[in-house]
Scaffold this active site. Structure first.
Site, PDB file in Angstrom:
ATOM      1  N   SER A  65       0.792  -1.233   0.000  1.00 57.57           N
ATOM      2  CA  SER A  65       0.000   0.000   0.000  1.00 57.57           C
ATOM      3  C   SER A  65       0.825   1.285   0.000  1.00 57.57           C
ATOM      4  O   SER A  65       0.253   2.374  -0.129  1.00 57.57           O
ATOM      5  CB  SER A  65      -0.968   0.008   1.186  1.00 57.57           C
ATOM      6  OG  SER A  65      -2.009  -0.910   0.964  1.00 57.57           O
ATOM      7  N   MET A  66       2.132   1.192   0.102  1.00 56.90           N
ATOM      8  CA  MET A  66       2.949   2.382  -0.139  1.00 56.90           C
ATOM      9  C   MET A  66       2.954   2.730  -1.631  1.00 56.90           C
ATOM     10  O   MET A  66       3.492   3.754  -2.029  1.00 56.90           O
ATOM     11  CB  MET A  66       4.369   2.196   0.406  1.00 56.90           C
ATOM     12  CG  MET A  66       4.427   2.438   1.914  1.00 56.90           C
ATOM     13  SD  MET A  66       5.975   1.962   2.733  1.00 56.90           S
ATOM     14  CE  MET A  66       7.233   2.755   1.769  1.00 56.90           C
TER      15      MET A  66
END
Length: 382
Positions: A65-66
């Site tokens: 999710s970065m």
């Protein structure tokens, strides 16, 4: 201007090493920067616990999710160019999302009601589009996501959107924050707006200009040996650890969680954010866009679940600190951060001109180490 206490940085390194020695995580890379200058860049432990290979500075991590802040930035670059507006309905670009139904659970039954309005690009960026994530619970919509195998990377982005849009929403758009598949939809939407695949778009607008040469949706075969790997079995549960296969070129380039990257590459992204949209003399996005992106966009909109900590709101791709207190970790008002389910996390603190990042591959230990790392970094601020 703040300074970093060298003995506290040494303690940070020693503490991480002690957890590695106790087999809590296989290895890690820690980065701490103050005033735009990297003060600590430490590769610790093992890059691959199966082979015993030591962690290298250029190890490639699944950042999950970065990915979201990078895709969010690409969206805002398109908005600066007039390619889209945040008030646009999602259905302008992806018609299957028009006139969706919302699932309402009552007494064990599910009733569908029409959505009061279509979700917008703004809703996707701030996770208020009425979508959800299948791993966050077991309500009726989450069960449908699970049954549809929504994580399947063999679908194209267009196929993914058709499957997702055919299912009801979990909430009325704009009524609550719910961490969700919204950035996956956003990735598909900007493919349509820009007329090119997401990977090519990110390369042209963000990754290439920033010199993020090792960040992509798959690792080239000649670089497979650089991939950081988790333990084969989780140190707490003993269960097999299953992570995304970075060697596989996916049909679905997931805007919400598909990228792999290195500490050096992501540091360049954080430097861009710290600098207000420019890096090494080249402006990629305006200062006002960065200020807008990293401001709270929720206001009084409530948050579902416990992913948003007390004292935090959400901006356009980041959680944003709104109170000096309330949260169980130190920080400043205006600090923003996000993390990945595989064990990676970062934060930027404009008030202290500080940013930091921890990269490891330990999914079930991620929250403990994200919180520990933040405490250790702030303990070094003089």
């Amino acid at each position: 201007m703040a300074r970093l206490n060298r003995s506290a940085l040494a303690r940070l390194r020693a503490t991480l090493q002690s957890h590695i020695d106790r087999q809590r995580i296989p290895g890690a890379i820690a980065v701490v920067a103050l005033g735009g200058h990297v003060e600590l860049f430490e590769a610790l432990g093992r890059q691959d616990p199966q082979t015993g290979a030591p962690m290298k500075d250029d190890a490639i991590f699944r950042i999950y999710s970065m990915t979201k802040p990078i895709v969010s930035l690409a969206t805002l670059i398109l908005a600066e160019e007039g390619g889209l507006q945040l008030a646009d309905p999602v259905s302008k670009y992806l018609p299957e999302f028009a006139n969706q139904q919302v699932a309402v659970e009552e007494g064990g039954a599910v009733r569908l009601q029409p959505s009061r309005r279509d979700a917008t690009v703004h809703d996707l960026l701030r996770h208020t589009a009425g979508l959800t994530y299948e791993f966050l619970g077991s309500n009726a919509v989450q069960r449908q996501y699970e049954a549809a195998d929504i994580t399947n990377r063999s679908r194209t982005s267009a196929e993914f959107c058709k499957v997702l849009a055919a299912m009801p929403l979990a909430d009325q758009p704009g009524t609550c924050w719910q961490y969700s598949r919204a950035t996956d939809v956003l990735g598909a939407l900007i493919e349509v707006a820009a007329g090119q695949p997401l990977g090519a778009l990110l390369q042209q607008r963000v990754l290439g200009p920033l010199g993020m040469k090792d960040t992509a949706f798959a690792v080239p075969q000649d670089q497979w040996h650089r991939t950081a790997e988790p333990f084969a079995n989780d140190p707490d549960s003993g269960d097999a650890v299953v992570m995304m296969d970075g060697r596989e070129v996916p049909k679905f380039e997931s805007g919400g969680g598909g990228l792999l990257s290195t500490a050096a590459d992501y540091t360049r992204f954080l430097q861009l954010m710290r600098n207000g949209g420019s890096l090494e003399g080249t402006r990629m996005v305006s200062r006002k866009t960065i200020e807008w992106m990293t401001a709270d966009h929720l206001g009084a909109i409530p948050a579902n679940g416990d992913l948003l900590l007390p004292g935090y709101g959400f901006g356009l791709g980041f959680s944003v600190r709104t109170h000096a207190g309330l949260a169980p970790q130190p920080g400043s008002v205006g600090q923003y951060f996000w993390s990945g389910i595989g064990g990676t996390s970062f934060f930027v603190d404009p008030a202290e001109d500080l940013f930091a990042m921890l990269l490891t591959q330990a999914p079930n230990q991620r929250i403990f180490f994200r919180n520990l790392f933040r405490h250790l970094v702030y303990a070094a601020v003089d």
